[in-house]
Design a protein around this motif. Structure first.
Motif, mmCIF file in Angstrom:
data_model
loop_
_atom_site.group_PDB
_atom_site.id
_atom_site.type_symbol
_atom_site.label_atom_id
_atom_site.label_comp_id
_atom_site.label_asym_id
_atom_site.label_seq_id
_atom_site.Cartn_x
_atom_site.Cartn_y
_atom_site.Cartn_z
ATOM 1 N N ASP A 96 31.709 38.217 39.688
ATOM 2 C CA ASP A 96 30.828 39.354 39.910
ATOM 3 C C ASP A 96 31.605 40.666 39.783
ATOM 4 N N ILE A 97 32.784 40.710 40.397
ATOM 5 C CA ILE A 97 33.630 41.903 40.301
ATOM 6 C C ILE A 97 33.980 42.171 38.845
ATOM 7 N N LYS A 98 34.332 41.089 38.153
ATOM 8 C CA LYS A 98 34.723 41.234 36.744
ATOM 9 C C LYS A 98 33.583 41.814 35.919
ATOM 10 N N VAL A 99 32.404 41.180 36.046
ATOM 11 C CA VAL A 99 31.279 41.573 35.204
ATOM 12 C C VAL A 99 30.813 42.994 35.516
ATOM 13 N N ARG A 100 30.862 43.386 36.803
ATOM 14 C CA ARG A 100 30.279 44.679 37.158
ATOM 15 C C ARG A 100 31.262 45.846 37.116
#
Ligand SMILES: Nc1ncnc2c1ncn2[C@@H]1O[C@H](COP(=O)(O)OP(=O)(O)OP(=O)(O)O)[C@@H](O)[C@H]1O
Ligand SMILES: [Mg+2]
Ligand SMILES: [Zn+2]
Ligand SMILES: [Zn+2]
Ligand SMILES: [Zn+2]
Ligand SMILES: [Zn+2]
Lengths: 376, 429
Positions: A195-199
């Motif tokens: 989630d951190i990566k994608v956002r």
């Protein structure tokens, strides 16, 4: 009285069901449709332990069989909503898929779900169906690995294939390492890391990348506070460096960009320029902001490098755009190909039950055996 | 309901090797065998919307891509959205709604709202609708025309390939594909190398060229990313993006409500004899399942000419290991025929069975409590493992199928394997 399944049988006779079962995400839908009906995680709740299990975490073939029974049951009855019995299935598969995976999925499909036929389609080959051309260099960067196969005039150039364990997974591990270096008491699940990566994370430019970590490092992008019970500080440095692992050349001097040049070097001279000017990027990781432009700069810099300067006379790299988002381009290729109705390529239930095996012709790797014997 | 969440203390061994509680077991009255969800052949029977309960025939479901045209899911949290009524935006211009002088009758408008996360179609910039149902703008896939052109192109290629096959008297037993655009054999590849690249379609098709054109132009990373602070709450999660694969919007306010997926009811057939083992009602409101009770089920049997050879799956290995012995009773236990009224009737008689009081502790109506002795293999009371016994239960069963076929009903014996989890050892006796 209306009997529901008659209508469904009509669909399943007519239209192929197309599955791209990736190591992280499964794309599913019908041939002839412009986008998949859905994209879900390739995981299932174990009926005994009630825990979520990923298909790739299977312990042995028997375990894989049971996981696939559960997973495909969900796909057929909850997501695709079709009666599997006698359905025609198109399975996209990675050229590097292990035979035990293909054998197990065929067994589950035929013996448990009694599907009518399966067409195994190599994913790189399927991809070019979305472009209406027959020559392309297909690079798939998904979750577990990056794979590359050039297709020349409709034929995969197998001796040039490349694969490296570069994809979403290694980026998540890289992120975890950064967070651990910052503080010992953050233990983030892979879902949170993704989630951190994608956002918040992105692929930075080659120019900035060379300066990262040096004394004239550029000002990092702004920090981001990750909300929730467990507030996490995502520093600008982490946001910028998360994907660097894909470009750093490892001990063998390998990275995403060397994959492309190495593949081209392995192809005959007259194919090289055409391939360099017909690149198509597929897989979810290539959707990251900055990915494609970084790849292009890396390639342009690398052809000037001593490693390739004398071997390759290539000045430009050109990229195709498929009528899809890159994480389901392979699926779309299958959905287009699946409308053509070439019965020869299908493994039917009758044949399978007679022979109890998936014949070699569906396997690129098996075909590769004679590749070496003919070519070398 | 609570008992549904409990671990399964009594598990039946199905013929396929699955261990299931009795609530998940079917009985095939034709094969006189236990079946379960794992080993029956399941089919999609009917589709319905879990929200508005609309029940549609499959042909229509197919056209609607298995989605309800009336109901929407929240694009943020995936709960069902509700339709709210409000006043038309034009009314806002007339300040002071208390003012009784406003002559125009306020126009009712509708918007979508999520009561869980408070997402609303207004915040997302979707115009209000003047009717309560339908009318919401649909997002079309911008690539549909291009993809249809590609499909046509591939169909032509395939027909050429088919002609070539016939011409070459292709033998289906040959391990490799013939020379085609799609074949992937290395020998052919060698022959191909060096030939000029020519589009195979030039002469055959009048359709405009569909070939994609590659370009050197690539969208550069925006410089803003290095300086602009980002509000993570306004950026979508991957899960939200994947709800709408062809868009995969990155900003929360670009998310659009998605039509609710239909759910299905399934029918279950015995894989050996193809008879139904349980049939859900076609009407979604009802959760009645006519298990084993249907008097006539002959219409659901396929005519024998279309029946295929049953496919058999290897039975699963049984992983449970009993760790205790059971002392079986010496006599049989008699249960009266099932009497549905007995559940509600306190006065129902006890049939005056001559029970062995050591075996039958209590009985009433359809229920009987019996006592059996279990000897655990490991008598260490600190052992946390539950004590498990396995045994075979044999019971009489009147074959009503035979009666339907105007034969006299046959009484047969049915054997079932059972595993009982009798809990942990608490104290030494
Ligand atoms: N829209 C998106 N934006 C950014 N990243 C994405 C997006 N969609 C997917 N990803 C990332 O891409 C990866 C998954 O890509 P993909 O679906 O191609 O993998 P896969 O097919 O499951 O894996 P593989 O092909 O290696 O078996 C994940 O790591 C995911 O985080
Ligand atoms: Mg993939
Ligand atoms: Zn069973
Ligand atoms: Zn509805
Ligand atoms: Zn919501
Ligand atoms: Zn049966």
């Amino acid at each position: 009285m209306l009997r529901g399944y008659e209508g469904v049988r009509y669909i399943s006779d007519k239209q192929m069901i197309v599955f791209d079962i990736g190591s992280a995400y499964t794309k599913f839908g019908y041939a002839g449709e412009a986008s998949p009906r859905g994209i879900i995680r390739t995981e299932v709740r174990c009926p005994e332990s009630k825990k979520i299990r990923r298909i790739i975490d299977h312990t042995d073939v028997e375990d894989l069989y049971q996981l696939l029974v559960e997973f495909l049951h969900l796909l057929f009855f909850k997501y695709v909503v079709v009666s599997p019995k006698d359905a025609r299935i198109l399975l996209l598969e990675s050229p590097l898929a292990v035979t035990s995976f293909r054998d197990t999925i065929a067994k589950v499909m035929f013996k448990h779900f009694e599907v009518g036929s399966i067409l195994f389609l190599p994913s790189h080959l399927a991809t070019i169906s979305t472009l209406g051309i027959d020559t392309a260099l297909v690079l798939d960067v998904g979750y577990q690995e990056a794979t590359l196969i050039p297709i020349f005039e409709g034929i995969p150039v197998l001796k040039a294939w490349q694969a490296l364990p570069l994809g979403g997974q290694i980026v998540h591990e890289n992120l975890r390492r950064y967070f651990n270096d910052m503080s010992n008491d953050i233990d983030l699940s892979e879902k949170v890391l993704e989630d951190i990566k994608v956002r918040t994370c992105f692929v930075t430019t080659l120019e900035r990348s060379t300066k990262l970590g040096t004394k004239d490092a550029p000002t990092p992008p702004p920090d981001v506070m990750y909300p929730g019970v467990q507030r996490i500080l995502i520093t600008g440095e982490i946001r910028e460096k998360a994907f660097e692992i894909l470009w750093e050349r490892d001990n063998d001097n390998l990275s995403l960009s060397t994959m492309i040049l190495d593949a081209i070097v392995k192809c005959p001279l007259d194919m090289r320029r055409v391939l360099a000017e017909n690149i198509i990027l597929v897989g979810g990781t290539t959707m990251t902001k900055g990915f494609a432009s970084r790849l292009k700069s890396e390639l342009l810099a690398l052809v000037q490098n001593d490693l390739y300067k004398n071997k390759l006379k290539i000045q430009s790299f050109k990229f195709h755009t498929a009528p899809s988002k890159p994480n389901y381009t392979v699926w779309l290729g299958g959905a287009i190909f699946g409308t053509t109705d070439l019965p020869l390529r299908c493994l039917t239930k009758e044949i399978y039950l007679k022979t109890n095996r998936v014949p070699d012709w569906s396997s690129l790797i098996d075909n590769q055996k004679d590749e070496t014997s003919y070519e070398v | 309901m609570t008992y549904l969440n409990q671990p399964d203390y009594v598990r039946y061994v199905c013929n396929c090797g699955s261990l299931k509680p009795i609530s998940k077991i079917y009985f095939c009255r034709h094969c006189l065998m236990i079946r379960c969800g794992y080993c029956v052949c399941q089919k999609v029977d009917s589709h319905y919307c879990p929200n508005c309960m609309e029940n549609l025939p499959s042909s229509e479901v197919r056209l609607k891509k298995n989605k309800c045209s009336n109901c929407f899911d929240c694009p943020c949290c995936f709960q069902t959205l509700s339709t709210r009524a409000g006043l038309a935006a034009t009314m806002k211009a007339t300040e002071g709604e208390e003012n009784k002088d406003v002559k125009a009758t306020p126009k009712k408008v509708y918007y979508l709202f999520c009561s869980l996360c408070r997402w609303s179609s207004r915040d997302a910039g979707i115009p209000d609708q003047s009717v309560a149902t339908g009318g919401w703008p649909e997002q079309e896939n911008p690539h549909t025309t291009r993809i249809n052109a590609l499909i046509d192109y591939h169909k032509i290629l395939a027909s050429i390939e088919k002609q070539q096959c016939e011409r070459k008297k292709f033998h289906p037993k040959r391990p490799f594909m013939p020379t085609t655009m799609y074949s992937f054999t290395s020998t052919l590849l060698r022959k191909r190398i060096g030939r000029p690249l020519k589009p195979p379609m030039q002469s055959q098709s009048t359709a405009q060229p569909v070939s994609s054109i590659a370009t050197e132009e690539i969208e550069e990373l925006s410089e803003d990313i290095f300086t602009e602070p980002i509000d993570i709450t306004k950026i979508t999660t991957l899960e939200q993006r994947l709800q709408h694969p062809e868009v995969q919007a990155e900003k929360i306010n670009e998310l659009r409500p998605q039509h609710r997926q239909f759910l299905v009811k399934r029918s279950q057939r015995c894989r050996v004899c193809e008879h139904n083992v349980s049939k859900s009602d076609l009407c979604p409101q009802s959760i009645k399942f006519k298990i084993l009770l249907a008097a006539f089920e002959s219409p659901s049997l396929l005519p024998s000419t279309v029946r295929q050879v049953p496919v058999t799956e290897d039975p699963k290995p049984i992983k449970i290991i009993p760790n205790a012995d059971l002392i079986l009773p010496h006599s049989a236990l008699i249960l009266p025929p099932r009497d549905d009224a007995a559940e509600y009737d306190d006065t129902s008689d006890n049939h005056n069975f001559q029970d062995d009081p050591k075996l039958v502790v209590w009985r009433k109506g359809n229920k009987a409590v019996i006592r059996l002795h279990v000897i655990p293999n490991d008598t260490n009371e600190n052992n946390e493992e539950p004590v498990i016994v396995g045994f075979v239960m044999q019971h009489g069963y009147v074959n009503t199928i035979a009666a339907l076929e105007h034969k006299s009903p046959q009484k047969v014996d049915v054997k079932v394997k059972l595993y009982l989890n009798v809990g942990q050892l608490v104290d030494k006796a």
